[in-house]
Design a protein around this motif. Structure first.
Motif, PDB file in Angstrom:
ATOM      1  N   TYR A 164      87.457  33.333  23.569  1.00 36.42           N
ATOM      2  CA  TYR A 164      87.077  33.092  24.965  1.00 36.42           C
ATOM      3  C   TYR A 164      87.806  34.094  25.849  1.00 36.42           C
ATOM      4  CZ  TYR A 164      84.914  28.810  23.314  1.00 36.42           C
ATOM      5  OH  TYR A 164      84.102  27.914  22.668  1.00 36.42           O
ATOM      6  N   PRO A 165      87.186  34.515  26.955  1.00 34.24           N
ATOM      7  CA  PRO A 165      87.818  35.557  27.785  1.00 34.24           C
ATOM      8  C   PRO A 165      88.869  35.005  28.751  1.00 34.24           C
ATOM      9  CG  PRO A 165      85.658  34.965  28.674  1.00 34.24           C
ATOM     10  CD  PRO A 165      85.850  34.128  27.433  1.00 34.24           C
ATOM     11  N   THR A 166      89.818  35.859  29.142  1.00 35.23           N
ATOM     12  CA  THR A 166      90.809  35.484  30.166  1.00 35.23           C
ATOM     13  C   THR A 166      90.387  36.138  31.481  1.00 35.23           C
ATOM     14  OG1 THR A 166      92.097  37.279  29.151  1.00 35.23           O
ATOM     15  CG2 THR A 166      92.884  35.045  28.801  1.00 35.23           C
ATOM     16  N   LEU A 167      89.748  35.354  32.339  1.00 30.58           N
ATOM     17  CA  LEU A 167      89.121  35.912  33.546  1.00 30.58           C
ATOM     18  C   LEU A 167      90.056  36.025  34.741  1.00 30.58           C
ATOM     19  CD1 LEU A 167      85.706  33.960  33.353  1.00 30.58           C
ATOM     20  CD2 LEU A 167      86.283  36.202  32.393  1.00 30.58           C
ATOM     21  N   THR A 168      91.052  35.132  34.807  1.00 27.50           N
ATOM     22  CA  THR A 168      91.968  35.156  35.965  1.00 27.50           C
ATOM     23  C   THR A 168      93.404  34.984  35.482  1.00 27.50           C
ATOM     24  OG1 THR A 168      92.016  32.751  36.298  1.00 27.50           O
ATOM     25  CG2 THR A 168      90.222  33.962  37.380  1.00 27.50           C
ATOM     26  N   TRP A 169      94.366  35.212  36.378  1.00 23.47           N
ATOM     27  CA  TRP A 169      95.776  35.023  36.027  1.00 23.47           C
ATOM     28  C   TRP A 169      96.043  33.572  35.613  1.00 23.47           C
ATOM     29  CZ3 TRP A 169      99.962  36.837  34.152  1.00 23.47           C
ATOM     30  CH2 TRP A 169     101.165  36.147  34.295  1.00 23.47           C
ATOM     31  N   CYS A 208      93.393  27.554  39.656  1.00 26.87           N
ATOM     32  CA  CYS A 208      94.090  26.716  38.674  1.00 26.87           C
ATOM     33  C   CYS A 208      93.101  25.714  38.057  1.00 26.87           C
ATOM     34  CB  CYS A 208      95.231  25.999  39.407  1.00 26.87           C
ATOM     35  SG  CYS A 208      96.199  24.906  38.397  1.00 26.87           S
ATOM     36  N   GLN A 209      92.347  25.030  38.923  1.00 25.76           N
ATOM     37  CA  GLN A 209      91.385  24.032  38.429  1.00 25.76           C
ATOM     38  C   GLN A 209      90.301  24.684  37.565  1.00 25.76           C
ATOM     39  OE1 GLN A 209      91.358  20.405  38.890  1.00 25.76           O
ATOM     40  NE2 GLN A 209      90.013  20.846  37.167  1.00 25.76           N
ATOM     41  N   ASP A 210      89.842  25.847  38.007  1.00 22.56           N
ATOM     42  CA  ASP A 210      88.784  26.547  37.260  1.00 22.56           C
ATOM     43  C   ASP A 210      89.260  26.915  35.843  1.00 22.56           C
ATOM     44  OD1 ASP A 210      86.358  28.264  36.905  1.00 22.56           O
ATOM     45  OD2 ASP A 210      87.878  29.838  36.883  1.00 22.56           O
ATOM     46  N   SER A 211      90.518  27.341  35.728  1.00 27.30           N
ATOM     47  CA  SER A 211      90.995  27.728  34.389  1.00 27.30           C
ATOM     48  C   SER A 211      91.111  26.489  33.492  1.00 27.30           C
ATOM     49  CB  SER A 211      92.329  28.484  34.473  1.00 27.30           C
ATOM     50  OG  SER A 211      93.361  27.604  34.828  1.00 27.30           O
ATOM     51  N   ILE A 212      91.548  25.372  34.084  1.00 27.75           N
ATOM     52  CA  ILE A 212      91.636  24.130  33.283  1.00 27.75           C
ATOM     53  C   ILE A 212      90.232  23.727  32.831  1.00 27.75           C
ATOM     54  CG2 ILE A 212      92.232  21.667  33.344  1.00 27.75           C
ATOM     55  CD1 ILE A 212      94.454  22.434  35.383  1.00 27.75           C
ATOM     56  N   ASN A 213      89.269  23.848  33.748  1.00 22.22           N
ATOM     57  CA  ASN A 213      87.883  23.481  33.399  1.00 22.22           C
ATOM     58  C   ASN A 213      87.370  24.302  32.220  1.00 22.22           C
ATOM     59  OD1 ASN A 213      87.953  21.792  35.554  1.00 22.22           O
ATOM     60  ND2 ASN A 213      86.636  23.030  36.886  1.00 22.22           N
ATOM     61  N   MET A 227      95.708  18.090  39.303  1.00 24.41           N
ATOM     62  CA  MET A 227      94.402  18.633  38.914  1.00 24.41           C
ATOM     63  C   MET A 227      93.679  17.581  38.063  1.00 24.41           C
ATOM     64  SD  MET A 227      94.166  21.850  39.987  1.00 24.41           S
ATOM     65  CE  MET A 227      95.270  22.278  41.323  1.00 24.41           C
ATOM     66  N   THR A 228      92.464  17.897  37.624  1.00 26.46           N
ATOM     67  CA  THR A 228      91.728  16.954  36.775  1.00 26.46           C
ATOM     68  C   THR A 228      91.232  17.667  35.518  1.00 26.46           C
ATOM     69  OG1 THR A 228      89.699  17.489  37.948  1.00 26.46           O
ATOM     70  CG2 THR A 228      90.883  15.509  38.682  1.00 26.46           C
ATOM     71  N   LEU A 229      90.922  16.871  34.495  1.00 24.01           N
ATOM     72  CA  LEU A 229      90.317  17.425  33.277  1.00 24.01           C
ATOM     73  C   LEU A 229      88.800  17.253  33.403  1.00 24.01           C
ATOM     74  CD1 LEU A 229      92.831  16.006  30.629  1.00 24.01           C
ATOM     75  CD2 LEU A 229      92.734  18.322  31.566  1.00 24.01           C
ATOM     76  N   PRO A 230      88.022  18.235  32.930  1.00 25.04           N
ATOM     77  CA  PRO A 230      86.574  18.210  33.174  1.00 25.04           C
ATOM     78  C   PRO A 230      85.840  17.280  32.203  1.00 25.04           C
ATOM     79  CG  PRO A 230      87.150  20.155  31.905  1.00 25.04           C
ATOM     80  CD  PRO A 230      88.436  19.437  32.166  1.00 25.04           C
ATOM     81  N   ASP A 231      86.192  16.004  32.254  1.00 22.72           N
ATOM     82  CA  ASP A 231      85.565  15.053  31.325  1.00 22.72           C
ATOM     83  C   ASP A 231      85.345  13.717  32.043  1.00 22.72           C
ATOM     84  OD1 ASP A 231      84.826  13.293  29.379  1.00 22.72           O
ATOM     85  OD2 ASP A 231      86.485  13.726  28.019  1.00 22.72           O
ATOM     86  N   PRO A 232      84.092  13.405  32.434  1.00 17.39           N
ATOM     87  CA  PRO A 232      83.833  12.149  33.158  1.00 17.39           C
ATOM     88  C   PRO A 232      84.106  10.915  32.299  1.00 17.39           C
ATOM     89  CG  PRO A 232      81.763  13.309  32.646  1.00 17.39           C
ATOM     90  CD  PRO A 232      82.882  14.212  32.244  1.00 17.39           C
ATOM     91  N   ASP A 233      84.185  11.084  30.983  1.00 16.46           N
ATOM     92  CA  ASP A 233      84.399   9.924  30.095  1.00 16.46           C
ATOM     93  C   ASP A 233      85.871   9.673  29.791  1.00 16.46           C
ATOM     94  OD1 ASP A 233      81.667   9.464  29.868  1.00 16.46           O
ATOM     95  OD2 ASP A 233      81.475  11.001  28.302  1.00 16.46           O
ATOM     96  N   LEU A 234      86.739  10.483  30.379  1.00 15.71           N
ATOM     97  CA  LEU A 234      88.167  10.322  30.078  1.00 15.71           C
ATOM     98  C   LEU A 234      88.713   9.091  30.790  1.00 15.71           C
ATOM     99  CD1 LEU A 234      90.622  12.036  28.764  1.00 15.71           C
ATOM    100  CD2 LEU A 234      91.142  12.581  31.134  1.00 15.71           C
ATOM    101  N   ARG A 235      89.154   8.111  30.052  1.00 14.81           N
ATOM    102  CA  ARG A 235      89.821   6.959  30.671  1.00 14.81           C
ATOM    103  C   ARG A 235      90.716   6.240  29.667  1.00 14.81           C
ATOM    104  NH1 ARG A 235      84.495   5.710  30.718  1.00 14.81           N
ATOM    105  NH2 ARG A 235      84.385   6.522  32.822  1.00 14.81           N
TER     106      ARG A 235
END
Ligand code: BYC
Length: 313
Positions: free
Chosen positions: A113-118, A183-188, A241-249
């Protein structure tokens, strides 16, 4: 000793937590499994330098640049300990590296996967090294001595890597709106590929049962993945921040986090060589190998000259 006695002796050692050492008798399939896993692991460390190397010249400060350089050099060292551990099983380093360069050997899907931002450098440290540690702490107790000992040293360095990644994201998470969004975009983007690092579901894992029986692996792919989700689901709160998973609970009954389904089609696609950066990564390794040819040749010529002089004396 007969073949049965040798096998029994080997299995008794594994059961009694006595490490198997290079000169000990071992089943051929045990040796092959180790060569496969250790060499894939070594390749992952070496290919893993590429996405991060992409940011050395663009690190935001001298301090960040020095830290990133040190981390990437550590990965090269990890590759070397692991190639050396594989060599104790009777395979040459040249053939192992040839298998990587020809595309025959696998390495971890995550590095395609590419590293697009710092911020991606932060996400790699926190999530990718975090997932790697989760897996490697168990490997410190693996049944093959040289692999277990290499892992102890690697894990110490990996914990520093994870903290530096979290620190990068922590600073960004307290920054401007644009930094928070980065920051959020990289976590996503790194969350799901990090979960894929643990390998296929236990029900689809070809090697797990035998590797667990031989105590090469001490926990299954799904067990480790769950432990990782439980850890990160709490740490992400510190970042706000949040993790990109609506089912996470949180699941009270299981006392674990439930999480959504991994895109297995994407996983196998990347493993088979069709991820966003597979071709680019192998191309970079082949180029580095070619450019290093004169160094290898010079080292061999120098060793031969020293040997000749020694014999003449
Ligand atoms: N990517 O039967 P399974 C790092 C393959 S780097 C690609 O479950 P196993 C770092 C698997 O090889 C950390 N392929 O296999 C460096 C097998 O194919 P083959 C890397 C994958 O071996 C720089 C097939 O799928 N860590 O820390 O029992 C910067 C079926 O799987 C993947 C290691 O290498 C994958 N994600 O379990 C930052 C740890 N997953 O071989 C960080 C050592 C599975 O039959 N390795 N496959 O053709 C292991 O612990 C185990 O090999 C795995 C897989 C848990 C990965």
């Amino acid at each position: 000793m007969t073949a049965q006695e040798l096998e029994k002796d080997f299995l008794d050692k594994v059961a009694d937590e006595i490490k198997i050492e290079p000169r000990d008798w071992m089943p051929e399939a045990y040796r092959k499994t180790l060569v496969r896993q250790i060499s894939q692991h070594a390749h992952s460390e070496v290919v893993g330098m590429l996405p991060e190397g992409n940011w050395i010249t663009r690190a935001p400060s001298l301090k960040r640049k020095a830290i990133l350089l040190a981390k990437i050099q550590d990965e090269a060292g990890h590759g070397l300990y692991l190639y050396a551990a594989a060599e104790t099983l009777g395979v040459s380093r040249e053939s192992t590296i040839d298998d990587l360069l020809s595309g025959k050997a696998k390495y971890s899907s995550i590095f395609n996967y590419p590293t697009l931002t710092w911020a991606d450098i932060g996400a790699i440290g926190w999530l990718v090294d975090g997932a790697a540690i989760m897996n490697q702490v168990m490997l410190c107790r693996t049944s093959y001595g040289p692999y277990a000992r290499a892992m102890v040293r690697i894990c110490k360095e990996e914990s520093f890597h994870q903290r530096q990644g979290f620190d990068i994201l922590h600073v960004l998470s307290k920054g401007s709106d644009a930094q928070k969004a980065m920051c959020q975009d990289s976590i996503n983007r790194w969350w799901w590929p990090s979960l894929m690092m643990f390998g296929p579901r236990d029900s689809d894992s070809t090697h797990s049962d035998q590797s667990m029986a031989w105590k090469i692996k001490r926990m299954s792919n799904d067990e480790l993945r769950q432990k990782f989700v439980d850890m990160i689901a709490e740490q992400v709160k510190v970042l706000g921040m949040t993790l990109p998973d609506p089912d996470l609970r949180w699941n009270e009954e299981r006392e674990h986090y439930d999480f959504g389904e991994i895109n297995w089609e994407e996983f196998w696609n990347v493993v088979k060589g069709n991820g966003p950066c597979n071709r680019e990564r192998l191309e970079a390794r082949r180029k580095a190998h070619e450019e290093g040819r004169w160094v290898r040749e010079a080292a061999i010529a120098h060793a031969a000259k020293k040997n000749r002089r020694k014999q003449a004396a």
